[in-house]
Write an enzyme that holds these catalytic residues in place. Structure first.
Site, PDB file in Angstrom:
ATOM      1  N   CYS A  91       0.772  -1.184  -0.074  1.00 40.23           N
ATOM      2  CA  CYS A  91      -0.106  -0.091  -0.120  1.00 40.23           C
ATOM      3  C   CYS A  91       0.758   1.199   0.037  1.00 40.23           C
ATOM      4  O   CYS A  91       0.554   2.431  -0.253  1.00 40.23           O
ATOM      5  CB  CYS A  91      -0.959   0.001   1.225  1.00 40.23           C
ATOM      6  SG  CYS A  91      -0.001  -0.140   2.944  1.00 40.23           S
ATOM      7  N   GLU A 138       7.319  -1.596  11.192  1.00 39.07           N
ATOM      8  CA  GLU A 138       6.184  -2.808  11.249  1.00 39.07           C
ATOM      9  C   GLU A 138       6.510  -4.072  10.631  1.00 39.07           C
ATOM     10  O   GLU A 138       7.314  -4.026   9.706  1.00 39.07           O
ATOM     11  CB  GLU A 138       5.121  -1.943  10.382  1.00 39.07           C
ATOM     12  CG  GLU A 138       5.734  -1.624   8.971  1.00 39.07           C
ATOM     13  CD  GLU A 138       5.394  -2.768   7.883  1.00 39.07           C
ATOM     14  OE1 GLU A 138       4.673  -3.685   8.282  1.00 39.07           O
ATOM     15  OE2 GLU A 138       5.614  -2.487   6.535  1.00 39.07           O
TER      16      GLU A 138
END
Length: 446
Positions: free
Chosen positions: A50, A114
């Site tokens: 994304c 992340e």
């Protein structure tokens, strides 16, 4: 062959452009295969998330590779070149390698550290490998990046602690309940933050997820997305009494859950904890509810404080993670340079061995005219000489071999390799004169 990278990311392009250049909604393997069929692009891996669309290739001509990749992006996504050209970034060789390592380590992510990105890097490589789109350049680079990502996560605290409000809420729930498997969840509101929290909870294996919203269609859409059950807004209080975890995120200007309502919903059945996450501003839940025994109430400020603390902790780890990446880039480039010297090292050893064998054959010829006793005595002496010669050859070659492999840059290594090839005529195909251990020299015509 050069490692070359072309792409866009959250650092260079707005979200609407990243959406137009996104590969994840299409067949990644088909894209990688289409790229590797182009003239100057022998290997390719497409990484699409994304926050980024990146194409890694191996090419003998980086300038031509860039032209072909720009044309490919335009053709494949039906986007004019001028719409995305200013937002592209391009990197070569060690810079491209360092970027790949930083991506795999989570250092280039929108949320630093992340954990999902390393899996996405592995999946991108495996997809391309499944279509035979990778060779030695990308295979070595990507496989090394997996180790870098693992090392950063093992040796630093870069990935520890929730750094989004939604994930922080789930982390708190796990502290209260331990494992969340089978827990009943009520989501009040169907906006983006409710959706993210529901997805995190579903990933933890919770049981039933009930969704309610003033707009029934929104509740049904979110319920379909997370595999939950949509209930009417006026059933919220009843659903509240059956829940273990409640998440509220509506746009109401006054509390939608009061203390009397919760006590009425619970009745006398509540003997287990109730965890309430109020993510709304203004707050959806009456603060007095937090005073009820076995009710754990957290609001957006509580969670934001946790997020900021975790972000601060991660920032302190960034320097350590960057040092690991730089160290691994240096190690990889040194390893790669040593591999380019291998053919010359092998040829040099073969030349010395050929000379040694030629000398052995010459000595064997001299033994033919001796008596058996004299020949045996002479043979023992010659064997000892040959053994000493082998050791001498090994000692002579050891230092040049190590120095050639350890040269600091490709340009210097290329110069030294060429010098060794010329000095020892390693690339000369003229046969070795076995009798003399050297190249035969044609006689001049008389």
């Amino acid at each position: 062959m050069h490692l070359f990278l072309l792409g866009v990311s959250h650092r260079t392009a707005p979200v609407d452009l990243r959406e137009r250049l996104d590969f994840s909604s299409r067949d990644l393997s088909a894209a990688a295969e289409a790229i590797s069929h182009r003239q100057s692009l022998s290997e390719s891996v497409v990484l699409s998330t994304c926050n980024r669309s990146e194409i890694y290739v191996a090419s003998s001509d980086p300038a031509q590779a860039r032209e072909e990749l720009v044309a490919f992006l335009s053709d494949y996504h039906h986007v004019p070149v001028q719409a995305f050209q200013p937002h592209l970034f391009a990197l070569e060789n060690s810079a491209a390698l360092a970027h790949l390592f930083r991506v795999a380590a989570g250092l280039d992510s929108l949320v630093v550290g992340e954990p999902q990105i390393l899996g996405q890097v592995k999946e991108a490589f495996q997809t391309a490998a499944g279509k035979q789109c990778v060779g030695p350049v990308l295979s070595n680079a990507f496989r090394w990046s997996f180790g870098v990502g693992k090392r950063v996560r093992t040796e630093t605290a870069l990935g520890e602690g929730a750094v989004s409000v939604s994930f922080a809420a789930v982390a708190l729930a796990r502290k209260i309940f331990g494992r969340l498997q089978g827990r009943r969840v009520l989501i009040v509101g169907a906006g983006e933050i409710s959706s993210l929290t529901a997805q995190h909870l579903r990933a933890q294996g919770v049981g039933e997820i009930v969704i309610t919203s003033r707009t029934q269609a929104h509740a049904e859409a979110l319920a379909s997305e997370v595999g939950g059950l949509a209930v009417p807004w006026d059933s919220m209080i009843n659903a509240l009494g059956a829940a273990d975890i409640v998440v509220t995120a509506t746009g109401s200007q006054r509390p939608i859950v009061t203390r009397p309502q919760l006590q009425a919903a619970q009745g006398h059945r509540r003997s287990t904890p109730l965890f309430i996450i109020d993510l709304a501003v203004p707050r959806d839940v009456d603060p007095a509810i937090g005073e009820i025994e076995q009710v754990f109430l957290y609001n957006i400020d509580d969670l934001q404080g946790i997020v900021e603390e975790n972000l601060s902790r991660r920032k302190a780890e960034i320097e350590r993670a960057e040092a690991i990446v730089n160290e691994e880039v240096t190690k990889f480039m040194a390893w790669q340079r040593s591999r380019t010297a291998v053919p010359t090292v092998v040829a040099l050893r073969q030349r010395f061995e050929a000379i040694r064998r030629a000398e052995l054959q010459r000595l064997e010829g001299k033994l033919g005219g001796l008596s058996p006793e004299a020949a045996l005595k002479e043979a023992h002496k010659r064997v000892e000489d040959i053994q000493r010669l082998r050791l001498i050859v090994e000692k002579l070659l050891l230092e040049p071999t190590e120095q050639l492999k350890a040269l600091p840059d490709e340009e210097t290594q290329a110069a030294y390799t060429e010098a060794v090839n010329r000095l020892f005529r390693l690339t000369d195909d003229e046969p070795l004169d076995e009798a003399r251990g050297k190249r035969s020299v044609p006689t001049k015509p008389t």
